[in-house]
Scaffold this motif. Sequence first.
Motif, PDB file in Angstrom:
ATOM      1  N   ALA A 170      80.159 -12.890   3.674  1.00 56.28           N
ATOM      2  CA  ALA A 170      80.016 -14.178   4.300  1.00 56.28           C
ATOM      3  C   ALA A 170      81.396 -14.748   4.635  1.00 56.28           C
ATOM      4  O   ALA A 170      81.581 -15.385   5.672  1.00 56.28           O
ATOM      5  CB  ALA A 170      79.254 -15.125   3.394  1.00 56.28           C
ATOM      6  N   ARG A 171      82.404 -14.495   3.811  1.00 55.89           N
ATOM      7  CA  ARG A 171      83.735 -15.016   4.044  1.00 55.89           C
ATOM      8  C   ARG A 171      84.424 -14.283   5.172  1.00 55.89           C
ATOM      9  O   ARG A 171      85.171 -14.839   5.933  1.00 55.89           O
ATOM     10  CB  ARG A 171      84.578 -14.866   2.763  1.00 55.89           C
ATOM     11  N   SER A 172      84.115 -13.018   5.245  1.00 54.57           N
ATOM     12  CA  SER A 172      84.771 -12.244   6.282  1.00 54.57           C
ATOM     13  C   SER A 172      84.178 -12.548   7.650  1.00 54.57           C
ATOM     14  O   SER A 172      84.853 -12.363   8.656  1.00 54.57           O
ATOM     15  CB  SER A 172      84.697 -10.756   5.980  1.00 54.57           C
ATOM     16  N   GLU A 173      83.122 -13.043   7.713  1.00 49.96           N
ATOM     17  CA  GLU A 173      82.537 -13.391   8.999  1.00 49.96           C
ATOM     18  C   GLU A 173      83.036 -14.722   9.367  1.00 49.96           C
ATOM     19  O   GLU A 173      83.459 -15.270  10.198  1.00 49.96           O
ATOM     20  CB  GLU A 173      81.018 -13.443   8.910  1.00 49.96           C
TER      21      GLU A 173
END
Length: 173
Positions: A170-173
Amino acid sequence: MDRAVNINDIGFAILGGVFLFILRYVLRKYTASMKIKIAEDKAKTIITQAKVESERKSREAALEAKDLLLKMRMEFEQETKDRRREITVMEKRLLGKEESLDKKLEIIEQKAKDLKNSETEISAKKAEIDKKKENLEQVLLDEKMKIQDISGMTKEQAKETLMQKMLDEARSE
């Protein structure tokens, strides 16, 4: 001679008077008996006519009574015929209703039988489904245990790892 004639004349006159008196008496008696005979004949004729008339009226009354009786009998027979016809119609109507009710009862009984069969089938399928559910739950439990054994993690650890991966994604998106 005059006197003798006179006495003769008087004698003839008296004799003639007596003869006329007797003749008148006989004629009156004959006339009276004829009148009586005529009256008796008239009475007999009247009596005969009265008997004939009474017999005629009696026959007419008997015929009228027979006609009335025949008319009443025909009316009674017609009423009886009409009532029989009405009863026949009512019987047919009742028979039709009875047959209709019998058919409806058969349908209801068939539906009740089908419903009972359906309930039995549903109960059997439910029991089968419950059994399969138990088997699946057991298989799932067995699989989870195998996965835990293979991964070397507990359920809690696997959850934490999965959560961490999801957060990272989720953070990488």
